[in-house]
Design an enzyme around this catalytic site. Sequence first.
Site, PDB file in Angstrom:
ATOM      1  N   THR A 157       0.826  -1.202   0.000  1.00  0.00           N
ATOM      2  CA  THR A 157       0.000   0.000   0.000  1.00  0.00           C
ATOM      3  C   THR A 157       0.868   1.264   0.000  1.00  0.00           C
ATOM      4  OG1 THR A 157      -1.444  -1.341   1.378  1.00  0.00           O
ATOM      5  CG2 THR A 157      -2.028   0.981   1.150  1.00  0.00           C
ATOM      6  N   SER A 158       1.770   1.360   0.952  1.00  0.00           N
ATOM      7  CA  SER A 158       2.588   2.570   1.078  1.00  0.00           C
ATOM      8  C   SER A 158       3.766   2.560   0.110  1.00  0.00           C
ATOM      9  CB  SER A 158       3.098   2.711   2.509  1.00  0.00           C
ATOM     10  OG  SER A 158       3.781   1.535   2.915  1.00  0.00           O
ATOM     11  N   VAL A 217      13.607  -9.029   1.252  1.00  0.00           N
ATOM     12  CA  VAL A 217      14.756  -8.266   1.739  1.00  0.00           C
ATOM     13  C   VAL A 217      15.211  -8.870   3.057  1.00  0.00           C
ATOM     14  CG1 VAL A 217      15.511  -6.010   2.625  1.00  0.00           C
ATOM     15  CG2 VAL A 217      14.163  -6.163   0.510  1.00  0.00           C
ATOM     16  N   HIS A 226      -5.788  -4.165  11.720  1.00  0.00           N
ATOM     17  CA  HIS A 226      -5.156  -2.856  11.603  1.00  0.00           C
ATOM     18  C   HIS A 226      -3.898  -2.688  12.461  1.00  0.00           C
ATOM     19  CE1 HIS A 226      -9.494  -1.336  10.610  1.00  0.00           C
ATOM     20  NE2 HIS A 226      -8.930  -1.893   9.558  1.00  0.00           N
ATOM     21  N   HIS A 244     -10.626   2.693   9.643  1.00  0.00           N
ATOM     22  CA  HIS A 244      -9.851   1.603   9.061  1.00  0.00           C
ATOM     23  C   HIS A 244      -8.566   2.247   8.539  1.00  0.00           C
ATOM     24  CE1 HIS A 244     -13.229  -1.382   9.199  1.00  0.00           C
ATOM     25  NE2 HIS A 244     -13.796  -0.254   9.579  1.00  0.00           N
TER      26      HIS A 244
END
Length: 626
Positions: free
Chosen positions: A50-51, A268, A555, A598
């Site tokens: 997402t980020s 990673v 979350h 959310h």
Amino acid sequence: MSQIAKLSALSLAIALSIPEVSAHPLFSGKVVSRADLLPEYDYVVVGAGTSGLTVANRLTEQKNVNVLVIEAGDLDKNEDFVTIPGLAGGAAGTKYDWNVTYTANEGLGGRKVPIPQGKIVGGSSKLNRLIFDRGSKSDYDGWESLGNKGWNFAGLLPYFKKNEKFTPPTKEIAAQYDIKNDLKNHGDKGYMQTTFSPFFWPTTKNIVKATKALGIPINDQATGNAIGGFFCPHNQDPVTVTRSSADEAYYDTAVKRQNFHVITGQQVSRIVTKKSNGAVKVTGIEFASSASAKRQSVKVKQEAIIAAGALFTPQLLQVSGIGDPALLKTINVTTVVELPAVGHNLHDHVLLAVANTLNTTLITSGSLRSNATFAAEARKQYDTEKKGPLTSPTGDFLLFLPLQTYSNATSAIASQAKAGKASASLPSDTPPEVAKGYQAQYASLNEKLVAKDSAILEIIWGDGTVILGLQHPYSRGSVKAASSSVFDAPLADVGFLRNPIDVALLREGIHFARRLVKTEGITELKPVEVAPGANVTSDADLDAFIRRSSSTLFHPAGSCKMGPKDQGGVVDSELKVYGVEGLRIVDASVMPILPAAHTMTTVYAVAEKAADIIRGSAAYKAACLE
Ligand SMILES: Cc1cc2nc3c(=O)[nH]c(=O)nc-3n(C[C@H](O)[C@H](O)[C@H](O)COP(=O)(O)OP(=O)(O)OC[C@H]3O[C@@H](n4cnc5c(N)ncnc54)[C@H](O)[C@@H]3O)c2cc1C
Ligand SMILES: *[C@@H]1O[C@H](CO)[C@@H](O)[C@H](O)[C@H]1NC(C)=O
Ligand SMILES: *[C@@H]1O[C@H](CO)[C@@H](O)[C@H](O)[C@H]1NC(C)=O
Ligand SMILES: *[C@@H]1O[C@H](CO)[C@@H](O)[C@H](O)[C@H]1NC(C)=O
Ligand SMILES: *[C@@H]1O[C@H](CO)[C@@H](O)[C@H](O)[C@H]1NC(C)=O
Ligand SMILES: *[C@@H]1O[C@H](CO)[C@@H](O)[C@H](O)[C@H]1NC(C)=O
Ligand SMILES: *[C@@H]1O[C@H](CO)[C@@H](O)[C@H](O)[C@H]1NC(C)=O
């Protein structure tokens, strides 16, 4: 299936019928192979979620800057359970899920709660339930009060808007439900398609009626007043009526750029640093396709940007020697930078379901699972007209309630909190600076308890099931790398219900759920409570139910929080990791404290802002000139 069965009632309600993977065309985007990799990049982003995709997209808008994104998962194949709104959540428990579980939770009687996390290009934005909401002004202003200058609602609003391309509801839905949106609060140029479902399950009318009968106002969540009831947009495309994720939004629109490189199926394993003249600087990123595969690496010219999510980001820092020396010693990692706060302050919204059966002739979402004829008709309608039940991920109307709106026990609970010790929320091995920072959070949480502009409880109505979501939990946990290998899942103790105030807040929630179903609007559906059951009434019995049944609203956040270093901050207000040059974090881990919302929409806004901060930096500007 067993993994899915362990998920909450909410996902259970939807995730049950994962259809056959049908032959949608493969994704057309280009992914670099090992052979195309450059030896060095200006920016290396860890995690194409997402980020990570948001930041990588924005950084590559300048064509002189090159970016590599490294993702452990793969591209999806547009499976139905990823794309169709009515099947949203179905990717949890599949190969696109990291399939991790929080550690045995003391507050839950030792239960282990599974916590789905996306392992896929798009990250958790491919697994989620398409609830696209912002928190309240007070939530974000609270971040600034905790020592993060400029991180307030007004400062984030341009980035909420920058992310989205908002389409108002269909005429039919707008008219039926009287939905009003002030377009000035929404973006129309962003990459993220947001709109309302073109179909609402019929009992949505009942919950709206009950909300009004209780005198609870209905507001527009986009304004910063996400209090009371609101109609909830979803991240879905109004034309194709399919999920809009970080993949469709930020990957598809960047993939043709020469300077945007993505490598998939590579985890990673280490952030490579070099010490010179007392300063520690990031020089490279090491990765491998499996624990036994040969490590490869790329050099980092400007910065490494970590976007691996709230559970994997702190783990990666720890295995790279950035963390608490005491922990690092136990996993045989040499300390490079002493930063004990890494992994602390982990928290998550608690989910608890109060379930009722209904006796109604209205169609309900359960029909998709219990009635094959109905399900087949719904599928046909979706395929041919892009209409009907499968266009809704559910959650079309939500409630976010201040404590005094849902309970008469506000002053009693506020006194309990005031008299209580902040340390009751924290694991026993909490470093002193983290405890100090939490003291400030505790004071802020105590204010939220009595505030009218801060939501303590979310209510998601699901055809008789009243999902309660604890929005400002007091309890905190931590993430710890299990070993020096990133391939061993991190140990994430979410600390649910460690502080008994959280139990009290949910107990009041159960009382409210019962009051709600006895309200005009819902009574006509003839609800009968099946969980916990009408005979469960004493505080002790309710508390036992809460500890037995609570789970996650998916979350996790806060595990590398933004804040002053002497208050347990891991990153500063420019999202730079303390004590390391060339390292930032841009994912859900940086949230100092969860908003009452959310998390996806906030993650996007934070990432959009992060990209602007990086683009404003001297290093980025210098790279542009080269
Ligand atoms: C089942 C579910 C339902 C949800 N429902 C909603 C909802 O309806 N509405 C809402 O607002 N929010 C929802 N959320 C939460 C929301 O999706 C997340 O908060 C948000 O997507 C997190 O973004 P992120 O960038 O922090 O992490 P992610 O999007 O999870 O991205 C992290 C990425 O990093 C990759 N990665 C991790 N470690 C490594 C490594 N070592 N090397 C390489 N890559 C790595 C991962 O594979 C992943 O792609 C839900 C989440 C889940 C799981
Ligand atoms: C998830 O992990 C459990 C054990 O922790 C295992 O039984 C299950 O098969 C795994 N599922 C997937 C989809 O990897
Ligand atoms: C750390 O190293 C010691 C000695 O080599 C070994 O016995 C121990 O198992 C290692 N611990 C971990 C967590 O890897
Ligand atoms: C449902 O309601 C109908 C009509 O009021 C009634 O006849 C029936 O017995 C009810 N069913 C249940 C299971 O309560
Ligand atoms: C199943 O769905 C069909 C089609 O919508 C409907 O006609 C039928 O009454 C339903 N059956 C039951 C038992 O509800
Ligand atoms: C508080 O108590 C009063 C009086 O009993 C009642 O009318 C009201 O609905 C209650 N409010 C809440 C939020 O429980
Ligand atoms: C409530 O009733 C159920 C079913 O009869 C029973 O199993 C349960 O123990 C009861 N709980 C309490 C608290 O009385």
